[in-house]
Design a protein around this motif. Structure first.
Motif, PDB file in Angstrom:
ATOM      1  N   LEU A  51       0.856  -0.679   2.839  1.00 39.38           N
ATOM      2  CA  LEU A  51       0.960  -0.582   4.298  1.00 39.38           C
ATOM      3  C   LEU A  51       0.059   0.520   4.845  1.00 39.38           C
ATOM      4  O   LEU A  51      -0.582   0.348   5.892  1.00 39.38           O
ATOM      5  N   ARG A  52       0.013   1.656   4.157  1.00 37.69           N
ATOM      6  CA  ARG A  52      -0.870   2.741   4.602  1.00 37.69           C
ATOM      7  C   ARG A  52      -2.320   2.274   4.630  1.00 37.69           C
ATOM      8  O   ARG A  52      -3.061   2.543   5.585  1.00 37.69           O
ATOM      9  N   ALA A  53      -2.729   1.588   3.570  1.00 39.49           N
ATOM     10  CA  ALA A  53      -4.123   1.140   3.477  1.00 39.49           C
ATOM     11  C   ALA A  53      -4.451   0.121   4.568  1.00 39.49           C
ATOM     12  O   ALA A  53      -5.513   0.200   5.200  1.00 39.49           O
ATOM     13  N   LYS A  54      -3.556  -0.817   4.802  1.00 36.57           N
ATOM     14  CA  LYS A  54      -3.822  -1.858   5.797  1.00 36.57           C
ATOM     15  C   LYS A  54      -3.692  -1.320   7.216  1.00 36.57           C
ATOM     16  O   LYS A  54      -4.412  -1.770   8.123  1.00 36.57           O
ATOM     17  N   ALA A  55      -2.799  -0.368   7.426  1.00 38.63           N
ATOM     18  CA  ALA A  55      -2.618   0.191   8.767  1.00 38.63           C
ATOM     19  C   ALA A  55      -3.844   0.960   9.226  1.00 38.63           C
ATOM     20  O   ALA A  55      -4.116   1.045  10.432  1.00 38.63           O
ATOM     21  N   ARG A  56      -4.601   1.528   8.279  1.00 40.32           N
ATOM     22  CA  ARG A  56      -5.795   2.295   8.656  1.00 40.32           C
ATOM     23  C   ARG A  56      -6.854   1.425   9.318  1.00 40.32           C
ATOM     24  O   ARG A  56      -7.737   1.936  10.009  1.00 40.32           O
ATOM     25  N   SER A  67       6.967   7.316   9.242  1.00 38.45           N
ATOM     26  CA  SER A  67       8.365   6.862   9.195  1.00 38.45           C
ATOM     27  C   SER A  67       8.472   5.367   9.472  1.00 38.45           C
ATOM     28  O   SER A  67       9.312   4.671   8.891  1.00 38.45           O
ATOM     29  N   ALA A  68       7.614   4.852  10.369  1.00 36.68           N
ATOM     30  CA  ALA A  68       7.649   3.423  10.678  1.00 36.68           C
ATOM     31  C   ALA A  68       7.175   2.605   9.480  1.00 36.68           C
ATOM     32  O   ALA A  68       7.741   1.554   9.162  1.00 36.68           O
ATOM     33  N   LEU A  69       6.124   3.091   8.802  1.00 38.11           N
ATOM     34  CA  LEU A  69       5.644   2.386   7.615  1.00 38.11           C
ATOM     35  C   LEU A  69       6.717   2.368   6.531  1.00 38.11           C
ATOM     36  O   LEU A  69       6.883   1.362   5.824  1.00 38.11           O
ATOM     37  N   LEU A 116       3.597  -6.133   9.014  1.00 37.23           N
ATOM     38  CA  LEU A 116       2.871  -5.039   9.665  1.00 37.23           C
ATOM     39  C   LEU A 116       2.178  -5.535  10.931  1.00 37.23           C
ATOM     40  O   LEU A 116       2.256  -4.884  11.993  1.00 37.23           O
ATOM     41  N   ASN A 117       1.515  -6.682  10.858  1.00 34.90           N
ATOM     42  CA  ASN A 117       0.823  -7.213  12.031  1.00 34.90           C
ATOM     43  C   ASN A 117       1.789  -7.478  13.176  1.00 34.90           C
ATOM     44  O   ASN A 117       1.470  -7.228  14.344  1.00 34.90           O
ATOM     45  N   ARG A 118       2.967  -7.971  12.849  1.00 27.05           N
ATOM     46  CA  ARG A 118       3.933  -8.264  13.912  1.00 27.05           C
ATOM     47  C   ARG A 118       4.443  -6.984  14.564  1.00 27.05           C
ATOM     48  O   ARG A 118       4.593  -6.910  15.791  1.00 27.05           O
ATOM     49  N   VAL A 119       4.723  -5.970  13.761  1.00 22.41           N
ATOM     50  CA  VAL A 119       5.168  -4.698  14.338  1.00 22.41           C
ATOM     51  C   VAL A 119       4.063  -4.092  15.204  1.00 22.41           C
ATOM     52  O   VAL A 119       4.327  -3.571  16.299  1.00 22.41           O
ATOM     53  N   LEU A 120       2.822  -4.171  14.735  1.00 23.99           N
ATOM     54  CA  LEU A 120       1.708  -3.640  15.524  1.00 23.99           C
ATOM     55  C   LEU A 120       1.583  -4.347  16.867  1.00 23.99           C
ATOM     56  O   LEU A 120       1.192  -3.744  17.867  1.00 23.99           O
ATOM     57  N   ILE A 132      11.782  -2.095  15.007  1.00 25.45           N
ATOM     58  CA  ILE A 132      11.212  -2.769  13.832  1.00 25.45           C
ATOM     59  C   ILE A 132      12.093  -3.939  13.415  1.00 25.45           C
ATOM     60  O   ILE A 132      11.611  -5.029  13.114  1.00 25.45           O
ATOM     61  N   ASP A 133      13.413  -3.731  13.408  1.00 22.00           N
ATOM     62  CA  ASP A 133      14.319  -4.826  13.079  1.00 22.00           C
ATOM     63  C   ASP A 133      14.166  -5.971  14.068  1.00 22.00           C
ATOM     64  O   ASP A 133      14.189  -7.147  13.687  1.00 22.00           O
TER      65      ASP A 133
END
Length: 478
Positions: free
Chosen positions: A305-310, A319-321, A339-343, A358-359
């Motif tokens: 998630l960290r890598a894709k969020a960048r 905390s969200a990740l 991740l895409n949906r939360v973004l 997030i839920d």
């Protein structure tokens, strides 16, 4: 006191704000995250992965694809699904259109053989007269997140580039969406950069090319596939039950292997379990190294998630990740979709990203049955195996090599992985700190035996039935 209301807008109000809070690229990223969970991987990788959101105006959403052929295919085959999914993200109906939008500098795919006189200056330094393979530019070794669940496959993939033929063939197996295609294409990028000719194709593409070659002549087809330094074939299970395709690949394999050329294939299960292939083919797939990729545990999910969020303009706090990673997405593809949906929700909430938001963002992606059902805990699985087979827990976790104890241990390994959703590393720690290869061998044994040995199928069914009864009793007591 009136009940507390969430600050997150109701979906019916999203359309009033969506135009000012989400640009076309972000909206389309969120839509892709959902589409990749409902279309086949082949369709997603071929037709959707490289599309982009161009603009959103006057009730019309325009999507860019890389060729006129792609836009036609998307219009005729996927437009209704895309329209429905996009409307769900936006919160209102929308018209969808496609147009060609090929990124600057991207060359169209070409075959291995170039025309005479191709310009040497167009090739990487040190490369021979070969065309670039058809690969996704994003799927490289640098972009691959390494964890305990995929380390063996990752290191093996790097080794076949550094030492061609040292592991030949390399067979990578995993459930869909765990990264085996990423590794296969990463090998292609690195081998081509080292000056080798590379052919990458799905097994289905190999079969389709073979069918066309039967009409036009096999010489060009065989020069293409048998003339490569590195042959990469994805999803080889496609050959099961397709004798003509398998036979042609069998001879291609033999020719390349005899020349010392590197062969790498992927499949959705261990080669021994590919019972739709001939014994000769299954044996060849195990000549070199068989490496698996397991479902990512929490630490690996968080790193992914960290890598894709960048890569996204919208930033999420750590905390969200962590909250997203806590949700046990069974595949990397679904993790990226979450991740895409939360973004996509971030511009709508206008404040801190909380567990509640997030839920709310992710709950539609989880089937009701999965929301209600938790996997059985490891202790319950082990206890059920011991009771059914009459084995002592201490023996199961100990070093006994008694045949009955070993079988029970392997059965427990398989159920821990398939039903308990545990990684190979977690299973090894649970069963007496056994190493990766030992656990993998036990899982492979049961995976094969359940298709060939009625007694194993019966034992597996009995253990699962006991776990179901235990789960039902616990639910009734609760």
């Amino acid at each position: 006191m009136p009940p507390h209301r969430s600050s997150v807008p109701h979906p019916s109000t999203w359309s009033a704000r969506i135009m000012t809070t989400m640009n076309a690229a972000t909206t389309w990223d969120a839509t892709l995250g959902q589409l990749q969970m409902v279309v086949t991987r082949a369709n997603y990788d071929t037709w959707l992965r490289d599309t982009i959101g161009l603009r959103h105006e006057d009730g019309r959403f325009v999507i860019g694809a890389q060729s006129a052929f792609a836009t036609e295919w998307l219009t005729t085959r996927l437009r209704p699904l895309i329209t429905k999914t996009l409307a769900g993200v936006l919160g209102h109906g929308i018209d969808v259109a496609f147009e060609v939008s090929q990124p600057a500098g991207m060359e169209p795919p070409v075959l291995l053989s170039e025309p005479d006189g191709a310009a040497e200056g167009d090739r990487p330094a040190g490369a021979r007269s070969v065309a670039p393979p058809q690969l996704n530019a994003a799927l490289t070794f640098d972009a691959f997140v390494v964890g305990d669940e995929n380390r063996l496959a990752f290191e093996a993939a790097r080794r076949v580039v550094a030492e061609p033929g040292a592991l030949n063939p390399l067979t990578i197996f995993a459930a869909p969406g765990l990264g085996k295609t990423h590794l296969l294409q990463a090998i292609g990028h690195a081998a081509y950069a080292a000056g080798r000719s590379v052919i990458y194709a799905s097994a289905e593409r190999f079969g389709n090319d073979f069918v066309r070659a039967l009409k036009d002549g096999l010489d060009h087809f065989r020069r293409r596939y048998r003339g490569a330094d590195v042959l990469l074939i994805d999803d080889i299970q496609f050959f099961e039950g397709r004798d003509g395709f398998e036979k042609e690949f069998f001879h291609t394999f033999n020719d390349l292997h005899a020349q010392g050329k590197q062969i790498v294939v992927t499949t959705d299960r261990a080669p021994a379990a590919l019972t739709g292939l001939t014994e000769a083919m299954r044996t060849r797939l195990q000549w070199g190294l068989v490496a698996d990729v397991q479902r990512p545990a929490f630490d690996t999910r968080l790193a992914i998630l960290r890598a894709k969020a960048r890569r996204h303009a919208v930033r999420l706090p750590e905390s969200a990740l962590e909250m997203i990673a806590e949700r046990c997405c069974p595949t990397v593809r679904e993790l990226e979709g979450s991740l895409n949906r939360v973004l996509a929700f971030v511009p709508l909430i206008g404040g801190a990203v909380t567990r509640e938001t997030i839920d709310r963002a992710l709950s539609p992606l989880v089937p009701l049955s999965q929301r209600e059902a938790e996997p059985p805990c490891p202790n319950d699985i082990i206890a059920a195996v011991c009771r059914h087979l009459g084995v002592q827990l201490a023996d199961l976790r100990g070093r006994s090599r008694n045949r009955d104890v070993s079988y029970a241990r392997h059965l427990a390994m398989y159920v821990l992985k398939e039903d308990g959703r545990k990684t190979v590393a977690e299973i090894g720690r649970t069963l007496g700190h056994r190493d990766h290869s030992t656990v993998l061998a036990g899982i492979q044994r049961i995976a094969l035996e359940q298709t060939t040995r009625p007694e194993t199928r019966a034992d597996l069914g009995a253990v699962r039935a006991a776990l179901d009864r235990s789960s039902s009793s616990a639910a009734a007591a609760g």
